[in-house]
Design a protein around this motif. Structure first.
Motif, mmCIF file in Angstrom:
data_model
loop_
_atom_site.group_PDB
_atom_site.id
_atom_site.type_symbol
_atom_site.label_atom_id
_atom_site.label_comp_id
_atom_site.label_asym_id
_atom_site.label_seq_id
_atom_site.Cartn_x
_atom_site.Cartn_y
_atom_site.Cartn_z
ATOM 1 N N ASP A 77 -30.887 -31.142 -1.849
ATOM 2 C CA ASP A 77 -32.041 -32.196 -1.288
ATOM 3 C C ASP A 77 -31.395 -33.562 -1.567
ATOM 4 O O ASP A 77 -31.731 -34.494 -0.709
ATOM 5 N N ALA A 78 -30.817 -33.787 -2.825
ATOM 6 C CA ALA A 78 -30.322 -35.254 -3.159
ATOM 7 C C ALA A 78 -29.280 -35.534 -2.191
ATOM 8 O O ALA A 78 -28.887 -36.784 -1.882
ATOM 9 N N LEU A 79 -28.200 -34.731 -2.023
ATOM 10 C CA LEU A 79 -27.232 -34.836 -1.107
ATOM 11 C C LEU A 79 -27.571 -35.086 0.484
ATOM 12 O O LEU A 79 -26.943 -35.979 1.102
ATOM 13 N N THR A 80 -28.522 -34.303 0.777
ATOM 14 C CA THR A 80 -29.203 -34.671 2.228
ATOM 15 C C THR A 80 -29.848 -36.008 2.327
ATOM 16 O O THR A 80 -29.762 -36.748 3.186
ATOM 17 N N PHE A 81 -30.508 -36.488 1.214
ATOM 18 C CA PHE A 81 -31.072 -37.669 1.319
ATOM 19 C C PHE A 81 -30.130 -38.904 1.120
ATOM 20 O O PHE A 81 -30.243 -39.808 1.820
ATOM 21 N N ALA A 82 -28.867 -38.706 0.413
ATOM 22 C CA ALA A 82 -27.902 -39.713 0.379
ATOM 23 C C ALA A 82 -27.256 -39.853 1.772
ATOM 24 O O ALA A 82 -26.858 -41.050 2.098
ATOM 25 N N VAL A 83 -27.086 -38.712 2.496
ATOM 26 C CA VAL A 83 -26.688 -38.839 3.809
ATOM 27 C C VAL A 83 -27.660 -39.771 4.933
ATOM 28 O O VAL A 83 -27.466 -40.602 5.475
ATOM 29 N N CYS A 84 -29.033 -39.392 4.607
ATOM 30 C CA CYS A 84 -29.966 -39.932 5.440
ATOM 31 C C CYS A 84 -30.434 -41.577 5.100
ATOM 32 O O CYS A 84 -30.456 -42.345 5.854
ATOM 33 N N ARG A 85 -30.007 -41.602 3.693
ATOM 34 C CA ARG A 85 -30.133 -42.950 3.368
ATOM 35 C C ARG A 85 -28.997 -44.089 3.483
ATOM 36 O O ARG A 85 -29.200 -45.123 4.018
ATOM 37 N N SER A 86 -27.762 -43.771 3.310
ATOM 38 C CA SER A 86 -26.483 -44.257 3.448
ATOM 39 C C SER A 86 -25.453 -44.084 4.187
ATOM 40 O O SER A 86 -24.637 -44.695 4.391
ATOM 41 N N GLY A 87 -25.670 -42.921 5.286
ATOM 42 C CA GLY A 87 -24.780 -42.340 6.066
ATOM 43 C C GLY A 87 -24.814 -43.119 7.514
ATOM 44 O O GLY A 87 -25.902 -44.049 7.514
ATOM 45 N N GLY A 88 -24.015 -43.000 8.271
ATOM 46 C CA GLY A 88 -23.728 -43.694 9.439
ATOM 47 C C GLY A 88 -24.602 -43.287 10.379
ATOM 48 O O GLY A 88 -25.201 -41.845 10.443
ATOM 49 N N PRO A 89 -24.722 -43.787 11.736
ATOM 50 C CA PRO A 89 -25.466 -42.956 12.801
ATOM 51 C C PRO A 89 -24.998 -41.767 13.101
ATOM 52 O O PRO A 89 -26.095 -40.865 13.148
#
Length: 232
Positions: A68-80
């Motif tokens: 969940d933390a990895l998925t949140f990191a992508v949603c919060r800081s990842g590009g479009p």
């Protein structure tokens, strides 16, 4: 050599990595039925001495929390492109609905999203789009992962307590997990359809022209949400 071979064929040497790796993989890329992995491992732990139930619960919780933390990191800081990859298969109206709920309830939605079928990804997408603070998300996600792992481990314990055969207990636990997940999914889909019918009968909302789509167009940053009291 014989001792080494025995260690690699021992059920604990194989089972623990399968539990952690399977739940972690399924929490990042939803291709593994993670609940079935936990339920089957708990059934094996109940019927044999090859796995320890407490360790199964700890590993499943840590794996779910990490995913969940990895998925949140992508949603919060990842590009479009990264956000669209996470949001693939998600309905824009469902994501917009969860975002509004998230504004009102904060960390409680994180816990509910992990426990409810098909609720985890929309919640993490909403949390990322709203720049929810890490110091609030991580404790809430840990609580959610613990409750989730305990619920599915309980199914395996019940199955293992009824059937003495490890294989039969594992099969029954897996089937029970799938049945429960399917029933919850059907109930959730029925509630969403009823809500859509009520909205259609009430007419279009005032902001119908607004584009909140996370899976297609990147939402405008909303800034960090105000701190709310959350789990310590």
């Amino acid at each position: 050599m014989s001792a080494l071979a025995t260690s690699w064929t021992d059920s604990s040497s194989i089972g623990y990595p399968v539990v952690f790796g399977g739940v972690l993989l399924g929490s990042v890329v939803p291709v593994v039925p993670t609940g079935a992995v936990v339920g089957a491992a708990a059934a094996v732990a109940t019927t044999t001495h090859g796995l320890d139930l407490g360790l199964v619960l700890v590993l499943a919780t840590l794996a779910a929390w990490t995913g969940d933390a990895l998925t949140f990191a992508v949603c919060r800081s990842g590009g479009p492109a990264a956000v669209r990859w996470v949001a693939r298969g998600q309905h824009a109206d469902r994501i917009a609905e969860v975002r509004e709920q998230f504004r009102a309830h904060g960390w409680q939605i994180i816990v509910a999203g992990r426990l409810l079928p098909a609720g985890r990804i929309p919640v993490l997408l909403a949390a990322g789009a709203l720049a929810y603070p890490w110091r609030r998300l991580l404790p809430a996600s840990m609580l959610a992962a613990l409750l989730w792992a305990s619920a599915y481990a309980l199914i395996g314990v019940v199955s293992g307590g009824i059937f003495d055969s490890p294989l039969l207990a594992t099969l029954i636990a897996t089937c029970l997990v799938l049945v429960v997940s399917t029933a919850l999914n059907l109930g959730s889909a029925a509630r969403r359809r009823a809500a859509h019918r009520r909205e259609a009968a009430a007419g279009p909302p005032a902001d119908a022209g607004r584009n909140d789509r996370v899976g297609g167009v990147e939402p405008a940053p909303c800034g960090p949400v105000p701190d709310r009291s959350g789990p310590a």
